[in-house]
Design an enzyme around this catalytic site. Structure first.
Site, PDB file in Angstrom:
ATOM      1  N   SER A   1       0.476  -1.289   0.369  1.00 47.67           N
ATOM      2  CA  SER A   1      -0.085   0.288   0.009  1.00 47.67           C
ATOM      3  C   SER A   1       1.082   1.191  -0.262  1.00 47.67           C
ATOM      4  CB  SER A   1      -0.986   0.048   1.489  1.00 47.67           C
ATOM      5  OG  SER A   1      -0.197   0.173   2.217  1.00 47.67           O
ATOM      6  N   ASP A   2       0.405   2.334  -0.701  1.00 50.96           N
ATOM      7  CA  ASP A   2       0.984   3.650  -0.184  1.00 50.96           C
ATOM      8  C   ASP A   2       0.799   3.592   1.495  1.00 50.96           C
ATOM      9  OD1 ASP A   2       2.175   6.163  -0.644  1.00 50.96           O
ATOM     10  OD2 ASP A   2       0.866   6.566  -1.869  1.00 50.96           O
ATOM     11  N   TRP A   3       1.635   5.379   1.755  1.00 54.57           N
ATOM     12  CA  TRP A   3       1.768   5.068   3.370  1.00 54.57           C
ATOM     13  C   TRP A   3       0.796   5.746   3.460  1.00 54.57           C
ATOM     14  CZ3 TRP A   3       5.705   2.344   1.326  1.00 54.57           C
ATOM     15  CH2 TRP A   3       6.711   2.004   2.000  1.00 54.57           C
ATOM     16  N   GLY A   4      -0.550   4.647   4.323  1.00 53.69           N
ATOM     17  CA  GLY A   4      -1.435   4.509   5.105  1.00 53.69           C
ATOM     18  C   GLY A   4      -3.281   4.765   4.029  1.00 53.69           C
TER      19      GLY A   4
END
Length: 756
Positions: free
Chosen positions: A230-233
């Site tokens: 995932s992208d961060w968050g």
């Protein structure tokens, strides 16, 4: 080293397996010490390492090690040079090995839908073919050093506003032709170790939990073999994301996501085999790096020189009315805060802690034959939009008393960054005002731009020289001076169109919406829109000048006819007709004249960069396959090239086509028939499979209405009859009483059966 990952995973507890699917902290994956599973580190970025310093903050977003900032994607893509991009990847891969980084978080290949996107400086192009070829070359370079990449952000992530929840609303053809191909090309040509999903939703479904994106398309159709992070968050719901094909959640969720996975396995709502498969995919990549680790020096000085070389090969000379290259004995004024403190990278996650930065003033100070002839006036600050009367007056005076003035202008950091979009396309007003004042006293004025995406240029008609430096990396000043003084011949070309004004952009009325952003422009993005509409632009896609000239000749196609199973080899001779060595970027565009669907005027399908000595001729060869001619037919769920004529266009830009030839496509594939009572007579008459039945029904209608009086003929012309018949649904044949409904349906069913 051969490892039996399935056996290793069988020894892991449920808690350990769930834990492998989320980060240990901001940058590390978890380890299982008792089983010899290491904790590996990932790090930004696409144009240099932003590795957290051991003494940095616990989130790792403030302090990073000293490293080399190479030119960001907005500039390096303008090189149109696959070999250079592979070498850049190799260099960053070696740096990652030297600093124990297992995966570099890049490249970023999202399409430049609007010049306002705050993160455009990280993205390659408005064109999916160029973005894909550039990314594949870069990835092959990085991964040749046994370091992974994470191509991002998948998919349709084209704005920063509400990027964590906004839904990108686009039809499948638009996604397949514009927003997917860069990812597809990279997967098929270079197999990135990982893919990073984007924050946004795609047609209402979060990218992080979208099985169509992450499993059906990415793995099933393209053959992706690595893992998705995932992208961060970016994770919305952890268990649905895991089921959809998102293996790794980043950064740490503090154990929250892990507990959801554990609970789902225990209550039977998640098959443990899905978890095991995710862990296997993650471990395979981690061990691939671990088993190929090697001692590698961090050669920052050498890499600084390569950063300079990359910038020199990428910057774009946009205008030159006999003022460049500068002569060493000319008196020149360098004006503008960017001459002393250049903006060379963008803000946000890719921001590099550069070990050294060279400005244009630094560069000339080290050149004895030039330094005495260059004066400097600040004129305006590089970090704010304030018109300082004293600084401006000094700059005007400096410009008045020299042979030529070079104004180093651009966008301050605050004007464009990750996290927010630009509100306009303008330069700071203080800069435009000072440029106008200097032009009153110095006709030989050159502007050098430092910007991550296009700017409006109200002074364009009046300056004699313009160098687009974009964001040039830490060696930006050395590269600029090399190009300005002709030590290196400019050879970059624009990887995006520069419109005259923001409102010309096709997404102008529907960019940056909050909950949903509808991609109304469809496939007409960038030059596909501007060229099809024949709209004036400041500078077209693929444009760039040189200090020499090039002639094109002898265009050859290896066949006049082809089917979707064939390839077409195109060759063209290019000659350096000037007096200095130079490099030309030969561009191949395809135009579809079949009329089967509405398509852009032309689309880039090939390019090569060729180096030529004065008077030298080389033959450039490019190969086109079926996809080079095809468009995505959503009814067929496949790529389709209709029978007809296709133009092969060879140009120096999308607006400078030098040679043209044509080839005939003989397609053996037909789109599925869509026959029902609302199918029009025109649709029947335009398809050879239904043309006979269409003529039969049209004749029925003509017979039913019979002849007309002279007065009626004046009111209803043959042209009107023809147009009305073309758009008339078949049901009207029934409603006007020309045929029975049963007769019409029987005829349609026979046509459908005949196609099976």
């Amino acid at each position: 080293m051969e490892r039996n990952l399935k056996e290793l995973i069988s020894k892991m507890t449920l808690e350990e397996k769930a834990g492998m699917c989320s980060g240990l902290d901001f940058w590390h994956l978890k380890h299982v010490e008792r089983l010899g599973i290491p904790s590996v580190m990932v790090s930004d970025g696409p144009h240099g390492l932003r590795k957290q310093d051991d003494k940095g903050d616990h989130l790792g977003i403030n302090d990073s090690i000293k490293a080399v900032c190479f030119p960001p994607a907005c500039l390096s893509a303008c090189s149109f040079d696959r070999e250079l991009m592979t070498e850049l990847g190799e260099t960053i891969g070696r740096e990652a090995q030297a600093t124990d980084v297992s995966v570099v978080l890049g490249p970023a290949v999202n399409i430049k839908r609007s010049p306002l996107c705050g993160r455009n400086f990280e993205y390659y192009s408005e064109d999916p073919y160029l973005a894909g070829e550039t990314a594949a070359a870069f990835i092959n370079g990085v991964q040749s050093q046994h370091v992974g990449t994470s191509i991002k952000h998948f998919a349709a992530n084209n704005q920063e506003y509400n990027r964590m929840s906004n839904s990108s609303e686009a039809d499948e053809r638009t996604l397949r032709e514009i927003y997917f191909p860069a990812f597809e090309t990279a997967v098929k040509k270079s197999q990135p170790y990982t893919v990073m999903c984007s924050y946004n939703r795609v047609n209402g479904v979060y990218a992080s939990e979208n099985p169509w994106l992450l499993t059906d398309v990415l793995r099933g159709e393209w053959g992706f073999e690595g893992y998705v992070m995932s992208d961060w968050g970016a994770v919305n719901e952890r268990v649905p994301a895991l089921k959809a094909g998102l293996e790794l959640e980043m950064p740490t969720s503090g154990g929250a996501g892990d507990q959801e996975i554990i609970k789902a396995v225990k209550d039977g709502t998640l098959d443990e085999a899905v978890l095991d498969r995710a862990v296997e995919r993650i471990l395979r990549i981690s061990f691939k790096w671990l088993d190929n680790r090697k001692e590698q020096p961090f050669t920052m000085e050498e890499d600084h020189e390569f950063a300079r070389h990359t910038a020199e090969q990428s910057m774009v000379l946009l205008k030159n009315e006999n003022v460049l290259p500068l002569k060493t004995d000319e008196k020149v004024a360098f004006i503008g805060g960017f001459a002393k403190k250049p903006r060379f990278q963008g803000g946000g996650s890719s921001h590099i802690n550069s070990f050294r930065v060279s400005s244009a003033l630094d560069a000339v100070s080290r050149m004895e034959e030039i330094s005495g002839n260059v004066t400097y006036a600040e004129g305006f600050a590089a970090d704010k939009d304030v018109y300082d009367e004293t600084l401006a007056a000094e700059a005007v005076e400096a410009a008045k008393n020299v042979d030529k003035a070079v104004i180093f202008a651009g966008l301050p950091d605050s004007f464009e960054s990750e996290g927010y979009d630009r509100a306009h396309m303008g330069l700071p007003q203080c800069q435009n005002r000072l440029i106008a004042e200097i032009l009153k006293v110095q006709p030989n004025t050159i502007v050098v731009l430092h910007n991550g995406s296009p700017v409006e240029m109200p002074w364009l008609a009046d300056v004699k020289g313009l160098l687009e430096a974009y964001l040039g990396g830490q060696a930006v000043g050395e590269a600029e001076v090399s190009l300005l003084y002709g030590k290196v011949n400019p050879s970059g070309k624009l990887a995006e169109t520069i419109p005259l004004k923001l409102s010309d952009n096709p997404s102008y009325l529907n960019f940056g919406e909050g909950e949903k952003t509808v991609y109304h422009e469809g496939v007409f993005v960038g030059y596909r829109y501007y060229d099809t509409k024949e709209m004036p632009v400041a500078f077209p896609f693929g444009y760039g000048l040189s200090y020499t000239t090039f002639a094109y000749s002898n265009l050859k196609l290896d066949k006049d006819e082809l089917t979707e199973k064939d390839t077409l080899t195109v060759s063209v001779d290019v000659t350096n007709t000037g007096n200095v060595p130079g490099k030309e970027i030969v561009q191949l565009y395809v135009r579809d004249n079949s009329g089967a669907c509405r398509r852009p005027d032309k689309e880039l399908k090939g390019y090569e960069k060729v180096a030529l000595e004065p008077g030298e001729t080389k033959t450039v060869t490019m190969t086109l396959d079926h996809r080079s001619f095809a468009w995505y037919n959503a009814d067929m769920k496949d790529w389709y090239s209709a029978s007809g004529t296709y133009d092969i266009l060879i140009g120096a830009s999308s607006r400078d086509i030098r040679l043209t030839s044509a080839v005939q496509m003989k397609s053996s594939v037909k789109p599925p028939l869509k026959l029902h009572l609302n199918t029009t007579l025109g649709e029947l008459l335009s398809d050879e499979r239904t043309m006979g039945y269409g003529k039969y029904l049209a004749d029925k209608m003509t017979s039913f209405f019979g002849g007309s009086s002279d007065e009626a003929n004046e009111a209803i012309t043959d042209e009107m009859n023809t147009a009305m018949a073309a758009s008339m649904p078949i049901r009207n044949v029934v409603s006007f009483g020309a045929c029975s409904k049963e007769e019409v349906l029987e005829g349609l069913n026979k046509l459908i059966e005949a196609q099976k």
